[in-house]
Design a protein around this motif. Structure first.
Motif, mmCIF file in Angstrom:
data_model
loop_
_atom_site.group_PDB
_atom_site.id
_atom_site.type_symbol
_atom_site.label_atom_id
_atom_site.label_comp_id
_atom_site.label_asym_id
_atom_site.label_seq_id
_atom_site.Cartn_x
_atom_site.Cartn_y
_atom_site.Cartn_z
ATOM 1 N N PHE A 55 2.311 -15.708 -48.726
ATOM 2 C CA PHE A 55 3.731 -15.422 -49.143
ATOM 3 C C PHE A 55 4.866 -15.736 -48.134
ATOM 4 O O PHE A 55 6.059 -15.986 -48.818
ATOM 5 N N GLU A 56 4.384 -15.818 -47.010
ATOM 6 C CA GLU A 56 5.289 -16.112 -45.985
ATOM 7 C C GLU A 56 5.878 -17.775 -46.252
ATOM 8 O O GLU A 56 6.945 -18.116 -46.293
ATOM 9 N N PHE A 57 4.871 -18.654 -46.431
ATOM 10 C CA PHE A 57 5.221 -20.041 -46.827
ATOM 11 C C PHE A 57 5.992 -20.178 -48.276
ATOM 12 O O PHE A 57 6.948 -20.866 -47.945
ATOM 13 N N VAL A 58 5.687 -19.501 -49.264
ATOM 14 C CA VAL A 58 6.412 -19.661 -50.381
ATOM 15 C C VAL A 58 7.990 -19.152 -50.298
ATOM 16 O O VAL A 58 8.893 -19.696 -50.754
ATOM 17 N N SER B 223 8.828 -6.410 -49.366
ATOM 18 C CA SER B 223 8.726 -7.713 -49.455
ATOM 19 C C SER B 223 8.280 -8.197 -50.697
ATOM 20 O O SER B 223 8.730 -9.181 -51.426
ATOM 21 N N VAL B 224 7.009 -7.317 -51.239
ATOM 22 C CA VAL B 224 6.593 -7.740 -52.465
ATOM 23 C C VAL B 224 7.448 -7.622 -53.748
ATOM 24 O O VAL B 224 7.893 -8.460 -54.621
ATOM 25 N N ALA B 225 8.431 -6.465 -53.648
ATOM 26 C CA ALA B 225 9.368 -6.332 -54.399
ATOM 27 C C ALA B 225 10.532 -7.445 -54.458
ATOM 28 O O ALA B 225 10.996 -7.774 -55.691
ATOM 29 N N PHE B 226 10.832 -7.921 -53.251
ATOM 30 C CA PHE B 226 11.946 -8.790 -53.089
ATOM 31 C C PHE B 226 11.214 -10.304 -53.622
ATOM 32 O O PHE B 226 11.846 -11.062 -54.375
ATOM 33 N N GLY B 227 9.848 -10.534 -53.294
ATOM 34 C CA GLY B 227 9.139 -11.559 -54.080
ATOM 35 C C GLY B 227 9.400 -11.607 -55.561
ATOM 36 O O GLY B 227 9.506 -12.570 -56.450
ATOM 37 N N PHE B 228 9.289 -10.299 -56.119
ATOM 38 C CA PHE B 228 9.350 -10.453 -57.660
ATOM 39 C C PHE B 228 10.693 -10.542 -58.273
ATOM 40 O O PHE B 228 10.992 -11.131 -59.245
ATOM 41 N N ILE C 92 1.796 -11.566 -56.219
ATOM 42 C CA ILE C 92 0.635 -10.766 -56.503
ATOM 43 C C ILE C 92 -0.482 -10.746 -55.769
ATOM 44 O O ILE C 92 -1.159 -9.620 -55.601
ATOM 45 N N ILE C 93 -0.878 -11.945 -55.220
ATOM 46 C CA ILE C 93 -2.014 -11.818 -54.054
ATOM 47 C C ILE C 93 -1.490 -11.016 -53.006
ATOM 48 O O ILE C 93 -2.222 -10.190 -52.691
ATOM 49 N N PHE C 94 0.043 -10.901 -52.418
ATOM 50 C CA PHE C 94 0.368 -10.169 -51.401
ATOM 51 C C PHE C 94 0.345 -8.663 -51.831
ATOM 52 O O PHE C 94 -0.068 -7.803 -51.165
ATOM 53 N N ALA C 95 0.435 -8.474 -53.173
ATOM 54 C CA ALA C 95 0.659 -7.057 -53.557
ATOM 55 C C ALA C 95 -0.673 -6.486 -53.631
ATOM 56 O O ALA C 95 -0.885 -5.201 -53.367
ATOM 57 N N VAL C 96 -1.795 -7.277 -53.905
ATOM 58 C CA VAL C 96 -2.992 -6.728 -54.110
ATOM 59 C C VAL C 96 -3.826 -6.580 -52.550
ATOM 60 O O VAL C 96 -4.586 -5.862 -52.462
ATOM 61 N N LEU D 273 5.136 -20.137 -57.865
ATOM 62 C CA LEU D 273 4.605 -20.027 -56.650
ATOM 63 C C LEU D 273 4.860 -18.483 -56.313
ATOM 64 O O LEU D 273 3.730 -17.694 -55.371
ATOM 65 N N PHE D 274 6.116 -18.222 -56.495
ATOM 66 C CA PHE D 274 6.621 -16.580 -56.132
ATOM 67 C C PHE D 274 5.588 -15.851 -56.846
ATOM 68 O O PHE D 274 5.363 -14.796 -56.481
ATOM 69 N N PHE D 275 5.317 -16.044 -58.221
ATOM 70 C CA PHE D 275 4.482 -14.938 -59.099
ATOM 71 C C PHE D 275 3.238 -14.934 -58.489
ATOM 72 O O PHE D 275 2.687 -13.890 -58.257
ATOM 73 N N VAL D 276 2.546 -15.912 -58.187
ATOM 74 C CA VAL D 276 1.148 -16.136 -57.646
ATOM 75 C C VAL D 276 1.430 -15.174 -56.194
ATOM 76 O O VAL D 276 0.336 -14.468 -55.864
#
Length: 183
Positions: free
Chosen positions: A63-66, A129-134, A114-118, A108-111
């Motif tokens: 998630f950091e990389f993306v 952080s996950v919310a801002f990713g979405f 999801i991985i970070f949320a799980v 990439l943000f979608f994937v």
């Protein structure tokens, strides 16, 4: 005397503005969406950086990389598309580059979201952080939608209808008749 000669012939150049929005590469709505992409990506990256511990560090690092890549490269793309710097880079396919980059980062943000949320510890920072990713992913999808509405898909031919059978022959005959009448 000299000022009388040079004053009427000098005119300001209207293209000296450093920001060229709207332009053929970026309209005003997509400019605003791209600014939102940069902001959401940056906030997601900062919130992820503040996380102090991780149960699954792969999810956090991915998630950091993306988010970091999306922030930096979208900011670069925004600066290039909104200014005259695009002409100095030597890239001629800005439309294709913009479409494929935006598609890839949205995926990439979608994937990664999801991985970070799980795979997280459930802290408020991780959830934010996950919310801002979405949110960033949504902004990239809105950008793709606006791109499609204004420009269509880059891999579709935009040359219009193909000529009918014998179209080239008719054109040659027209040209020959014009040449023959002028001789």
């Amino acid at each position: 005397m000299a000022s009388e000669v040079y004053t009427p012939t000098t005119a300001p150049n209207p293209k000296t503005s450093w920001l060229q929005v709207p332009s053929e590469r970026l309209d005003a709505r997509r400019f605003v969406v791209k600014v939102c992409e940069v902001i959401f990506s940056f906030v997601a990256f900062i919130l992820e950086e503040v996380v102090s511990s991780c149960s699954s560090c792969f999810a956090l690092y991915f998630f950091e990389f993306v988010s970091c890549t999306a922030f930096l490269f979208t900011l670069l793309l925004l600066v290039l598309l909104a200014t005259a710097l695009h002409a100095r880079v030597g890239v001629t396919c800005w439309r294709d580059l913009d479409f494929w980059y935006t598609s890839l980062i949205a995926l990439l943000f979608f994937v990664s979201s999801i991985i970070f949320a799980v795979n997280n510890n459930g802290t408020d920072l991780e959830k934010s952080s996950v919310a801002f990713g979405f949110l960033a992913m949504s902004a990239f999808l809105v950008d793709l939608l606006l791109f499609y509405k204004t420009s269509g898909l880059p891999f579709q031919k935009s040359g219009g209808d193909p000529p009918a059978e014998g179209g080239a022959q008719l054109e040659t005959e027209k040209l020959n008749s014009v040449v023959n009448t002028t001789e």
